[in-house]
Design a protein around this motif. Structure first.
Motif, short mmCIF file in Angstrom:
data_model
loop_
_atom_site.label_atom_id
_atom_site.label_comp_id
_atom_site.label_asym_id
_atom_site.label_seq_id
_atom_site.Cartn_x
_atom_site.Cartn_y
_atom_site.Cartn_z
N TYR A 117 0.83 -1.06 0.25
CA TYR A 117 -0.13 -0.06 -0.47
C TYR A 117 1.26 1.46 0.15
O TYR A 117 0.69 2.19 -0.69
N ARG A 118 2.16 0.84 0.37
CA ARG A 118 3.16 2.86 0.41
C ARG A 118 2.88 2.61 -1.34
O ARG A 118 2.94 2.19 -2.13
N LEU A 119 3.42 4.15 -1.33
CA LEU A 119 3.17 4.99 -2.85
C LEU A 119 4.13 4.63 -3.59
O LEU A 119 5.44 4.31 -2.74
N PRO A 120 4.40 3.99 -4.42
CA PRO A 120 5.04 4.25 -5.63
C PRO A 120 6.53 5.16 -5.57
O PRO A 120 5.83 5.80 -5.81
N TYR A 121 7.71 4.75 -6.01
CA TYR A 121 8.71 5.70 -6.77
C TYR A 121 8.47 5.57 -7.42
O TYR A 121 8.18 4.78 -8.17
N ALA B 263 23.51 0.69 -3.54
CA ALA B 263 24.30 0.19 -1.98
C ALA B 263 22.49 0.99 -1.15
O ALA B 263 22.63 2.39 -1.65
N ASP B 264 21.13 0.22 -1.62
CA ASP B 264 20.00 0.82 -1.30
C ASP B 264 19.95 0.80 0.77
O ASP B 264 20.23 -0.60 1.20
N LEU C 244 10.55 -1.70 -2.10
CA LEU C 244 9.41 -0.43 -2.91
C LEU C 244 10.82 0.71 -4.19
O LEU C 244 10.30 1.07 -5.17
N LEU C 245 12.19 0.96 -4.08
CA LEU C 245 12.71 1.73 -4.67
C LEU C 245 14.09 1.13 -5.05
O LEU C 245 14.45 0.92 -6.11
N THR C 246 14.06 -0.19 -4.45
CA THR C 246 15.34 -1.27 -4.88
C THR C 246 14.85 -1.99 -6.24
O THR C 246 16.23 -2.02 -6.86
N GLN C 247 13.64 -2.05 -6.23
CA GLN C 247 12.76 -2.60 -7.72
C GLN C 247 13.45 -2.64 -8.91
O GLN C 247 13.56 -2.78 -9.98
N HIS C 248 13.96 -0.79 -8.51
CA HIS C 248 13.59 -0.32 -9.58
C HIS C 248 15.04 0.21 -10.15
O HIS C 248 15.78 0.32 -11.53
N PHE C 249 16.16 -0.23 -8.84
CA PHE C 249 17.89 -0.69 -9.65
C PHE C 249 18.37 -1.84 -9.50
O PHE C 249 18.76 -2.03 -10.58
N VAL C 250 16.88 -2.63 -9.91
CA VAL C 250 17.78 -3.97 -9.59
C VAL C 250 17.85 -4.64 -11.10
O VAL C 250 16.39 -4.15 -11.96
N GLY C 251 18.25 -5.02 -12.14
CA GLY C 251 18.96 -5.77 -12.98
C GLY C 251 19.06 -4.01 -14.34
O GLY C 251 19.58 -4.47 -15.10
#
Length: 246
Positions: free
Chosen positions: A15-19, A39-40, A47-54
């Motif tokens: 439920y937290r707002l997406p970045y 380093a996250d 929530l933020l990590t997913q945008h950097f992985v890959g």
């Protein structure tokens, strides 16, 4: 203070707002770290990590809460290039000068500023970058969400978990640049309440002020909702720079 139970961590993830994805892409391109190590810090449920992985060579997801690390792992276990560390901003356990880019989301409010700065200086490479992500809105939606229920216990918890230093403090002697990436998000009552109660400062059902807290939020939601839904207009705020630590 409530511990981060699995149920609360699941609510956080759901439920937290997406970045903004665009914000993360912008940071990767500007810092030129597509082949870099990130380093996250205070990575939570990812929530933020997913945008950097890959998108980069490797991401260290540093989070002290077991349930949040576990959920992040469950959500991204099929993705390569991520390693989880039980650590905090003040003690990451990462090697000296090993990181090209540090990212931190709203968890930065909880860092001990002086100790975190020392750790950032230790783990960043000489020309390393720091990107701090947060939510921003000029309608005071987030401020009003915290102030909607003026209960002493809640106010005390908020004060105890948030330092007073401005975000620019974490950049030492350098001046970071600020960027805004506009977003719009729609929430039902369940989604709104899920985000509110996912916070560590929020009461659980066993506490005597839980019902008062919930009722205050119900009244607030109903006041601003249209057809059972609210619209949250906000931006992902990014502070980006290369810190200079004396």
């Amino acid at each position: 203070m409530n511990s981060m139970t699995r149920d609360k961590a699941l609510q956080y993830a759901r439920y937290r707002l997406p970045y903004s994805i665009e914000a993360s892409k912008f940071v990767i391109e500007t810092a030129n770290v597509s082949q870099g190590i990130i380093a996250d810090i205070g990575s939570g449920t990812g929530l933020l990590t997913q945008h950097f992985v890959g998108e980069v060579e490797k991401v260290f997801a540093i989070e002290p809460e077991f349930e949040m690390r576990k959920i992040s792992y469950e959500l991204m276990k099929q993705r390569e290039g991520i390693e989880y560390i039980d650590g905090v901003a003040e003690e990451t356990s990462l090697p000296d000068q090993s990181i090209d880019l540090i990212v931190a989301a709203n968890a930065y409010h909880r860092f001990n500023p002086e100790a975190a700065i020392k750790e950032f200086a230790r783990i960043l490479k000489p020309q390393g970058w720091l990107a701090i992500f947060s939510y921003y809105d000029d309608h005071n939606f987030f401020r009003d969400t915290m102030l909607v229920c003026n209960i002493a216990q809640y106010n005390e918890r908020l004060a105890a978990t948030r330092h007073q230093e401005p975000v620019t403090y974490f950049y030492g002697d350098s001046a970071p640049h600020r960027f805004l990436f506009k977003q719009e998000h729609y929430e039902t009552w369940d989604e709104y309440w899920g985000a509110v109660v996912s916070g560590m400062e929020a009461p659980d059902e066993s506490e005597d002020w839980f019902e008062i807290f919930q009722e205050a939020h119900k009244q607030r939601f109903n006041k601003i909702a249209s057809n059972g839904q609210i619209t949250v207009r906000y931006s992902t705020e990014v502070w980006l720079g290369q810190p200079k630590y004396g």
